[in-house]
Each structure stands twice: as structure tokens, then as C-alpha cells.
Motif scaffolding. Sequence first.
Motif, PDB file in Angstrom:
ATOM      1  N   ALA A   1      28.750  69.553  16.479  1.00 45.40           N
ATOM      2  CA  ALA A   1      28.517  70.894  17.280  1.00 45.40           C
ATOM      3  C   ALA A   1      27.070  71.080  17.647  1.00 45.40           C
ATOM      4  O   ALA A   1      26.891  72.074  18.308  1.00 45.40           O
ATOM      5  N   GLY A   2      26.201  69.998  17.357  1.00 46.16           N
ATOM      6  CA  GLY A   2      24.946  70.575  17.836  1.00 46.16           C
ATOM      7  C   GLY A   2      24.081  69.039  17.667  1.00 46.16           C
ATOM      8  O   GLY A   2      24.352  68.248  17.054  1.00 46.16           O
ATOM      9  N   PHE A   3      22.911  69.141  18.347  1.00 47.81           N
ATOM     10  CA  PHE A   3      21.752  68.045  18.489  1.00 47.81           C
ATOM     11  C   PHE A   3      20.485  68.917  17.903  1.00 47.81           C
ATOM     12  O   PHE A   3      20.182  69.994  18.542  1.00 47.81           O
ATOM     13  N   ILE A   4      19.607  67.995  17.280  1.00 51.85           N
ATOM     14  CA  ILE A   4      18.257  68.603  17.191  1.00 51.85           C
ATOM     15  C   ILE A   4      17.551  67.113  17.490  1.00 51.85           C
ATOM     16  O   ILE A   4      18.147  65.993  16.934  1.00 51.85           O
ATOM     17  N   ILE A   5      16.656  67.269  18.634  1.00 54.33           N
ATOM     18  CA  ILE A   5      16.088  66.235  19.061  1.00 54.33           C
ATOM     19  C   ILE A   5      14.493  66.486  18.975  1.00 54.33           C
ATOM     20  O   ILE A   5      13.904  67.024  19.673  1.00 54.33           O
ATOM     21  N   PRO A   6      13.740  66.188  17.871  1.00 55.10           N
ATOM     22  CA  PRO A   6      12.563  66.542  17.319  1.00 55.10           C
ATOM     23  C   PRO A   6      11.395  66.130  18.468  1.00 55.10           C
ATOM     24  O   PRO A   6      10.347  66.968  18.672  1.00 55.10           O
ATOM     25  N   ASP A   7      11.688  65.147  19.044  1.00 56.66           N
ATOM     26  CA  ASP A   7      10.514  64.720  19.804  1.00 56.66           C
ATOM     27  C   ASP A   7      10.885  65.044  21.349  1.00 56.66           C
ATOM     28  O   ASP A   7      10.129  64.346  22.259  1.00 56.66           O
ATOM     29  N   LEU A   8      11.862  66.107  21.586  1.00 58.26           N
ATOM     30  CA  LEU A   8      12.165  66.458  22.791  1.00 58.26           C
ATOM     31  C   LEU A   8      11.296  67.518  23.300  1.00 58.26           C
ATOM     32  O   LEU A   8      11.528  68.693  22.651  1.00 58.26           O
ATOM     33  N   PRO A   9      10.276  67.622  24.026  1.00 56.58           N
ATOM     34  CA  PRO A   9       9.338  68.955  24.175  1.00 56.58           C
ATOM     35  C   PRO A   9      10.486  70.049  24.861  1.00 56.58           C
ATOM     36  O   PRO A   9      11.118  69.744  25.772  1.00 56.58           O
ATOM     37  N   TYR A  10      10.169  71.500  24.361  1.00 63.32           N
ATOM     38  CA  TYR A  10      11.025  72.398  25.521  1.00 63.32           C
ATOM     39  C   TYR A  10      10.999  72.339  26.547  1.00 63.32           C
ATOM     40  O   TYR A  10      12.002  72.533  27.363  1.00 63.32           O
ATOM     41  N   GLU A  11       9.840  72.020  27.373  1.00 62.49           N
ATOM     42  CA  GLU A  11       9.495  71.725  28.641  1.00 62.49           C
ATOM     43  C   GLU A  11      10.473  70.630  29.441  1.00 62.49           C
ATOM     44  O   GLU A  11      10.692  70.696  30.693  1.00 62.49           O
ATOM     45  N   HIS A  12      10.923  69.861  28.565  1.00 62.58           N
ATOM     46  CA  HIS A  12      11.699  68.570  29.155  1.00 62.58           C
ATOM     47  C   HIS A  12      13.211  68.803  28.746  1.00 62.58           C
ATOM     48  O   HIS A  12      13.842  67.877  28.807  1.00 62.58           O
ATOM     49  N   GLN A  13      13.628  70.043  28.318  1.00 61.89           N
ATOM     50  CA  GLN A  13      14.971  70.227  27.764  1.00 61.89           C
ATOM     51  C   GLN A  13      15.990  69.870  28.964  1.00 61.89           C
ATOM     52  O   GLN A  13      17.090  69.658  28.683  1.00 61.89           O
ATOM     53  N   ASN A  14      15.442  70.057  30.270  1.00 60.02           N
ATOM     54  CA  ASN A  14      16.327  69.825  31.525  1.00 60.02           C
ATOM     55  C   ASN A  14      16.782  68.410  31.294  1.00 60.02           C
ATOM     56  O   ASN A  14      17.828  68.241  32.275  1.00 60.02           O
ATOM     57  N   LEU A  15      16.389  67.425  30.642  1.00 64.57           N
ATOM     58  CA  LEU A  15      16.882  66.076  30.558  1.00 64.57           C
ATOM     59  C   LEU A  15      18.170  65.987  29.664  1.00 64.57           C
ATOM     60  O   LEU A  15      19.151  65.256  29.913  1.00 64.57           O
ATOM     61  N   VAL A  16      18.453  67.308  29.012  1.00 63.21           N
ATOM     62  CA  VAL A  16      19.765  67.344  27.898  1.00 63.21           C
ATOM     63  C   VAL A  16      20.401  68.531  28.513  1.00 63.21           C
ATOM     64  O   VAL A  16      21.797  68.392  28.553  1.00 63.21           O
TER      65      VAL A  16
END
Length: 253
Positions: free
Chosen positions: A120-135
Motif C-alpha cells: 500500500a506504500g512506497f518509501i524511496i529515501p533517495d528520491l528528492p521531493y523535487e523529483h517525485q514527478n518520476l513516480v
Amino acid sequence: MKKLTNYLLQKKEVGKLFVPYIMAGANGLDNLTKEIEMLAENGATAIELGVPFSDPVADGPIIQAAGLDALANKVTLKKIVQVLQNFQSPVPLILMGYYNSFFHYGLAELITDLASTDVAGFIIPDLPYEHQNLVLPLLNDSEIALLQLVTLTSHEDRIKELVQNAEGFVYAVTINGTTGTGKNYRDDLDQHLEKIVELADIPVLAGFGVSNPEQVARFSEVCDGVVVGSKIVQSLKNDGLTKTGQLVYAFTH
């Protein structure tokens, strides 16, 4: 609002939230479902499943070692998903892994493959907030939430930005550095956590370095619950299922 968010908000009304972390496959993938069931039986609200990766920058030595054990066991994200597709979890599951693992699998394919699972969730610690549009666009038609981490260096405006559209729970990092046990907390940590709780509309859980019932009780006083990882990972490796179950029960009761 995602399903995980609703679930945690409801659970928050009846008690503090407890989310253990384990490294998927560190003790063999054939034991993964038993570990999930044990954690749920002893009070886990939801469970984070670590995805092994060769360069885990946010992980301390215990979780790094568990990741190496999983890799030695030939565990891959594909194999983890296959296990979860044939298992009904008693509680929601959250995949915690590094972006490269998700990218290598293929994010669209991964989300499709997880649709029949309890992830029900993902945690991606090396994905910056500014690049969340990738996900995020790929999750629009999915019940999978992308969880936010808020660090000690986040100032108030940044915290507001991070939590404004957050789903699932806000992961409040309690130390500067990596995960692990025996960490020292800074003097104004409680005030920092209280500020995040004040700004967030969803549950806030404290994590990194939480390793004993006293710390669980302390952080549960100022936020909605805790994440515990290294202590549980270490116990599973050294002490097995039954003793780890007793440890988790001590955390949750």
C-alpha cells in the motif's frame, strides 16, 4: 485519499501506531511470509519491507548487512513481488527501497504487478521531493501511496511543503545520519516532532535509531507512533521468530 492513509487515520484513533521494518529475504525468502505474520500477530500496524540494494546510503550497518545477506540469497525485487502475489498479509505492507531498484524493475510494471498484493506504500529515501514527478503520476490510478521523509534539517516552510499532499504517514527522521541502534538524539527533537505533527493532516511516525520500549514510549508521547528497524532485523538474524515476536510485543504493549 489513499487506502493506507484512511487505514492509519482509523488506527490512530484507537492507539499508537507501530511500524516495524524488515529486510525482505535476509533470512531466506521462504521465511518472509512467516516474518510478516509474526509481526502482525504481535502488534504491527503496518510493515516496511526493505528491498536489498548494493549501495544503501540511508542504512546503518545492521540493515546494510541484512541487505547483503538478502543479495547473497539471490533475492531480487521481482522475487519479492512474486512471493507477495501469493500471500495475503494481515496488515498493509510498504516497500522501502532505493530508486534504482524500482527503476530497474520498471515502475509502471511494478505498480501493475503489485495491484493484487497488500503493498500500500512506497518509501524511496533517495528520491528528492523535487523529483517525485518520476513516480507520482504513475501512482494516480493506484492505491499505493508515496510516503514522505522529513529530516532534522527541514525548516518550517520545507516541512509544510513536504506534508501538504503527503499520503500514508509522514516519516519523521530523528537523527542526522543512517539507521541503527544506540543513537544520540538532539535536545530539541521533541519540539521538532511536535512541529511536524502540528503541520501534518496525516499520522507522523518517528524513526531511525528507535531501539527500545523506552524510546517507543517517548516518541509516542509527541507523535503518532514509531518505526523500528535495526533492532528487529538484528533480532530476526540472531534470535529467530519466537524471540523477535516477544521483542515486538514488548514494543507494542
